[in-house]
Structure formats: structure tokens, C-alpha cells
Design a protein around this motif. Structure first.
Motif, PDB file in Angstrom:
ATOM      1  N   SER A  21       0.829  -1.193   0.000  1.00 26.30           N
ATOM      2  CA  SER A  21       0.000   0.000   0.000  1.00 26.30           C
ATOM      3  C   SER A  21       0.872   1.254   0.000  1.00 26.30           C
ATOM      4  O   SER A  21       0.620   2.186  -0.752  1.00 26.30           O
ATOM      5  CB  SER A  21      -0.908  -0.005   1.230  1.00 26.30           C
ATOM      6  OG  SER A  21      -1.675   1.161   1.292  1.00 26.30           O
ATOM      7  N   ALA A  22       1.878   1.293   0.854  1.00 28.10           N
ATOM      8  CA  ALA A  22       2.774   2.447   0.917  1.00 28.10           C
ATOM      9  C   ALA A  22       3.514   2.629  -0.407  1.00 28.10           C
ATOM     10  O   ALA A  22       3.703   3.752  -0.875  1.00 28.10           O
ATOM     11  CB  ALA A  22       3.767   2.269   2.057  1.00 28.10           C
ATOM     12  N   LYS A  23       3.920   1.518  -0.996  1.00 28.17           N
ATOM     13  CA  LYS A  23       4.649   1.571  -2.265  1.00 28.17           C
ATOM     14  C   LYS A  23       3.777   2.118  -3.378  1.00 28.17           C
ATOM     15  O   LYS A  23       4.257   2.810  -4.286  1.00 28.17           O
ATOM     16  CB  LYS A  23       5.138   0.166  -2.622  1.00 28.17           C
ATOM     17  CG  LYS A  23       6.042   0.102  -3.838  1.00 28.17           C
ATOM     18  CD  LYS A  23       6.496  -1.318  -4.087  1.00 28.17           C
ATOM     19  CE  LYS A  23       7.378  -1.375  -5.334  1.00 28.17           C
ATOM     20  NZ  LYS A  23       7.811  -2.779  -5.609  1.00 28.17           N
ATOM     21  N   ASP A  24       2.482   1.813  -3.310  1.00 32.06           N
ATOM     22  CA  ASP A  24       1.553   2.300  -4.336  1.00 32.06           C
ATOM     23  C   ASP A  24       1.113   3.743  -4.083  1.00 32.06           C
ATOM     24  O   ASP A  24       0.901   4.499  -5.027  1.00 32.06           O
ATOM     25  CB  ASP A  24       0.303   1.407  -4.384  1.00 32.06           C
ATOM     26  CG  ASP A  24       0.626   0.020  -4.915  1.00 32.06           C
ATOM     27  OD1 ASP A  24       1.644  -0.102  -5.619  1.00 32.06           O
ATOM     28  OD2 ASP A  24      -0.122  -0.918  -4.616  1.00 32.06           O
ATOM     29  N   ILE A  25       0.968   4.095  -2.810  1.00 30.97           N
ATOM     30  CA  ILE A  25       0.434   5.417  -2.454  1.00 30.97           C
ATOM     31  C   ILE A  25       1.443   6.531  -2.712  1.00 30.97           C
ATOM     32  O   ILE A  25       1.085   7.612  -3.184  1.00 30.97           O
ATOM     33  CB  ILE A  25      -0.021   5.436  -0.982  1.00 30.97           C
ATOM     34  CG1 ILE A  25      -1.277   4.572  -0.810  1.00 30.97           C
ATOM     35  CG2 ILE A  25      -0.319   6.857  -0.512  1.00 30.97           C
ATOM     36  CD1 ILE A  25      -1.698   4.388   0.626  1.00 30.97           C
ATOM     37  N   LEU A  26       2.716   6.307  -2.402  1.00 25.27           N
ATOM     38  CA  LEU A  26       3.730   7.354  -2.520  1.00 25.27           C
ATOM     39  C   LEU A  26       3.826   7.954  -3.925  1.00 25.27           C
ATOM     40  O   LEU A  26       3.850   9.184  -4.059  1.00 25.27           O
ATOM     41  CB  LEU A  26       5.095   6.829  -2.062  1.00 25.27           C
ATOM     42  CG  LEU A  26       6.217   7.858  -2.025  1.00 25.27           C
ATOM     43  CD1 LEU A  26       5.853   9.008  -1.088  1.00 25.27           C
ATOM     44  CD2 LEU A  26       7.536   7.217  -1.577  1.00 25.27           C
ATOM     45  N   PRO A  27       3.864   7.131  -4.998  1.00 22.81           N
ATOM     46  CA  PRO A  27       3.893   7.740  -6.343  1.00 22.81           C
ATOM     47  C   PRO A  27       2.659   8.587  -6.644  1.00 22.81           C
ATOM     48  O   PRO A  27       2.761   9.613  -7.326  1.00 22.81           O
ATOM     49  CB  PRO A  27       3.958   6.525  -7.274  1.00 22.81           C
ATOM     50  CG  PRO A  27       4.542   5.439  -6.457  1.00 22.81           C
ATOM     51  CD  PRO A  27       4.017   5.677  -5.067  1.00 22.81           C
ATOM     52  N   MET A  28       1.503   8.162  -6.106  1.00 25.99           N
ATOM     53  CA  MET A  28       0.280   8.936  -6.314  1.00 25.99           C
ATOM     54  C   MET A  28       0.372  10.289  -5.613  1.00 25.99           C
ATOM     55  O   MET A  28       0.022  11.328  -6.184  1.00 25.99           O
ATOM     56  CB  MET A  28      -0.929   8.155  -5.786  1.00 25.99           C
ATOM     57  CG  MET A  28      -1.238   6.894  -6.571  1.00 25.99           C
ATOM     58  SD  MET A  28      -2.542   5.914  -5.791  1.00 25.99           S
ATOM     59  CE  MET A  28      -3.894   7.076  -5.813  1.00 25.99           C
ATOM     60  N   LEU A  29       0.874  10.279  -4.366  1.00 27.24           N
ATOM     61  CA  LEU A  29       1.047  11.527  -3.626  1.00 27.24           C
ATOM     62  C   LEU A  29       2.093  12.412  -4.296  1.00 27.24           C
ATOM     63  O   LEU A  29       1.961  13.637  -4.335  1.00 27.24           O
ATOM     64  CB  LEU A  29       1.476  11.228  -2.187  1.00 27.24           C
ATOM     65  CG  LEU A  29       0.428  10.560  -1.292  1.00 27.24           C
ATOM     66  CD1 LEU A  29       1.040  10.159   0.037  1.00 27.24           C
ATOM     67  CD2 LEU A  29      -0.755  11.496  -1.065  1.00 27.24           C
ATOM     68  N   HIS A  30       3.125  11.777  -4.822  1.00 30.23           N
ATOM     69  CA  HIS A  30       4.180  12.504  -5.538  1.00 30.23           C
ATOM     70  C   HIS A  30       3.600  13.211  -6.758  1.00 30.23           C
ATOM     71  O   HIS A  30       3.863  14.405  -6.991  1.00 30.23           O
ATOM     72  CB  HIS A  30       5.265  11.508  -5.957  1.00 30.23           C
ATOM     73  CG  HIS A  30       6.418  12.129  -6.657  1.00 30.23           C
ATOM     74  ND1 HIS A  30       6.373  12.503  -7.984  1.00 30.23           N
ATOM     75  CD2 HIS A  30       7.662  12.450  -6.207  1.00 30.23           C
ATOM     76  CE1 HIS A  30       7.535  13.018  -8.328  1.00 30.23           C
ATOM     77  NE2 HIS A  30       8.339  12.997  -7.270  1.00 30.23           N
ATOM     78  N   LYS A  31       2.773  12.501  -7.511  1.00 27.54           N
ATOM     79  CA  LYS A  31       2.175  13.062  -8.727  1.00 27.54           C
ATOM     80  C   LYS A  31       1.198  14.184  -8.387  1.00 27.54           C
ATOM     81  O   LYS A  31       1.182  15.238  -9.033  1.00 27.54           O
ATOM     82  CB  LYS A  31       1.460  11.964  -9.506  1.00 27.54           C
ATOM     83  CG  LYS A  31       0.911  12.407 -10.848  1.00 27.54           C
ATOM     84  CD  LYS A  31       0.277  11.251 -11.598  1.00 27.54           C
ATOM     85  CE  LYS A  31      -0.275  11.720 -12.944  1.00 27.54           C
ATOM     86  NZ  LYS A  31      -0.903  10.590 -13.687  1.00 27.54           N
ATOM     87  N   LYS A  32       0.383  13.970  -7.346  1.00 26.58           N
ATOM     88  CA  LYS A  32      -0.592  14.984  -6.934  1.00 26.58           C
ATOM     89  C   LYS A  32       0.105  16.254  -6.444  1.00 26.58           C
ATOM     90  O   LYS A  32      -0.288  17.365  -6.795  1.00 26.58           O
ATOM     91  CB  LYS A  32      -1.501  14.421  -5.841  1.00 26.58           C
ATOM     92  CG  LYS A  32      -2.541  13.423  -6.345  1.00 26.58           C
ATOM     93  CD  LYS A  32      -3.210  12.694  -5.194  1.00 26.58           C
ATOM     94  CE  LYS A  32      -4.015  13.650  -4.324  1.00 26.58           C
ATOM     95  NZ  LYS A  32      -4.715  12.920  -3.226  1.00 26.58           N
ATOM     96  N   SER A  33       1.158  16.085  -5.643  1.00 21.43           N
ATOM     97  CA  SER A  33       1.894  17.238  -5.111  1.00 21.43           C
ATOM     98  C   SER A  33       2.565  18.021  -6.226  1.00 21.43           C
ATOM     99  O   SER A  33       2.544  19.253  -6.241  1.00 21.43           O
ATOM    100  CB  SER A  33       2.948  16.771  -4.098  1.00 21.43           C
ATOM    101  OG  SER A  33       2.344  16.100  -3.017  1.00 21.43           O
TER     102      SER A  33
END
Length: 209
Positions: A21-33
Motif C-alpha cells: 500500500s505504501a509503495k503504491d500510495i507514494l507515487p500517487m502523492l508525488h504526482k498529486k503534489s
């Protein structure tokens, strides 16, 4: 398989799910930020053009506005004020662009958090600077008006102490209202995006725990 082995197997499965979950969430947060900071960068450019248009068009279109501006401000004072104002805006745009590039190239959660914090500081100081400059500009505008504009100077001479008090009170009130309006404008434009950026920051903090 006893109960202890089943418990260990279930625990390991949960740990794997959390890691995934953490591995999947971080790229999403990176892209959103990155998208939010990019949008802030575009808004700052749009704001630059807006102020250029607001300040330039009346100066070249209206002869009376140009004459009054030249009467109130000396040429050197006006030039210095404009250079300083636009230099700060360009610096703000440059810092936001660097922040966007920093977020775009980083793969580290800690570095992403650092970039988000840096972006928040840039916006905070920029808004604070603009609010201070609005107050200073209005004060100096009134000062130069009553010292360089013959009509305003004559009006001031004809006022008694009560009239001067009312003038000062109205000027302070008008300045305060204008500052509040500008603050609400920035809160609406930048505040909403910063709120989303703060949300991303908190999510990254959870992943780091």
C-alpha cells in the motif's frame, strides 16, 4: 499448523499489504503534489500578467490617469517602486519553479516532504509580503497625494483638526478593508491548493511512521 503459526502467517500477510500500500500510495502523492505546485506556478505567472495589464493599460489609455500619476509620484519613485514590485514577483515565480522541479525529480518520501514544506513557506511569505506592500503603498500613495497634488494639498489646508481626524480614520479603514479583500483573494486562490498540499504532506508523514 497451530494457532501461533496461523497468527504469524496472518501478521506477515498484513505487513506485506501495508508495504504494498505504501509503495503504491507514494507515487500517487508525488504526482498529486507535483501537479499542485505546477498549478501554483501557472497561477503566479497569470497573476504577473494580470498586474502588468492593470498597471499598464490605464497609464497608456487615460491621459488624466497618467497626468495624475506623474503629479503624485516623481518619475524615479515610480520606476523604483515598479522595479522592486516586479522583482519580488519574478523571484516568487522562480522559487516556485524550483520547488516544482524539486518535487518532479525526487523519489524520496523525506525529500518530497521537504519540498512541500518549502512550497508552503514560499506561498506564506509571498502572501505576507503582498499584504504588507498593499498597506505601505496606500500609506505612501496618500502621503504623496497630499504633498504633490495641489488640489489635495489645498483640501488638507482647509480642514480643521476634526476633519483631519476623520480623513485619517477613513484612510485607515479603507486600507484595512483593501488588505482584507486582498487576503481573501489569496486565501481563495492559494489557500485551497495549499490545503490539498498539506493533506498530501500528512499522508506522507503516515507512510514514514
Amino acid at each position: 499448523m497451530d494457532e501461533l503459526d496461523l497468527l504469524k502467517k496472518d501478521w506477515n500477510r498484513k505487513e506485506e499489504q501495508e508495504k504494498l500500500s505504501a509503495k503504491d500510495i507514494l507515487p500517487m502523492l508525488h504526482k498529486k503534489s507535483s501537479s499542485i505546485v505546477k498549478l501554483l506556478f501557472y497561477i503566479s505567472i497569470a497573476e504577473l500578467f494580470f498586474w502588468i495589464i492593470v498597471n499598464t493599460i490605464p497609464f497608456f489609455v487615460s491621459d488624466s490617469y497618467r497626468e495624475r500619476l506623474n503629479m503624485v509620484y516623481s518619475d524615479n519613485a515610480l520606476i523604483v517602486l515598479n522595479i522592486f514590485t516586479y522583482s519580488v514577483i519574478f523571484l516568487f515565480i522562480y522559487l516556485l519553479y524550483n520547488s516544482y522541479k524539486s518535487i518532479s525529480v525526487t523519489d524520496s518520501a523525506k525529500q518530497l516532504m521537504k519540498s512541500i514544506l518549502n512550497t508552503r513557506k514560499i506561498i506564506k511569505y509571498y502572501v505576507l509580503y503582498n499584504l504588507i506592500m498593499v498597506g505601505i503603498s496606500m500609506i505612501f500613495g496618500l502621503y504623496f497625494s497630499f504633498h504633490n497634488d495641489p488640489n489635495a494639498a489645498k483640501l488638507l489646508e482647509e480642514m480643521d483638526s476634526k476633519g483631519i481626524f476623520i480623513l485619517v480614520a477613513v484612510s485607515i479603514l479603507a486600507t484595512a478593508v483593501f488588505i482584507v479583500v486582498i487576503w481573501l483573494f489569496y486565501k481563495l486562490i492559494y489557500g485551497l491548493l495549499l490545503k490539498r498540499l498539506n493533506k498530501n504532506y500528512k499522508e506522507i508523514q503516515k507512510l514514514e511512521v
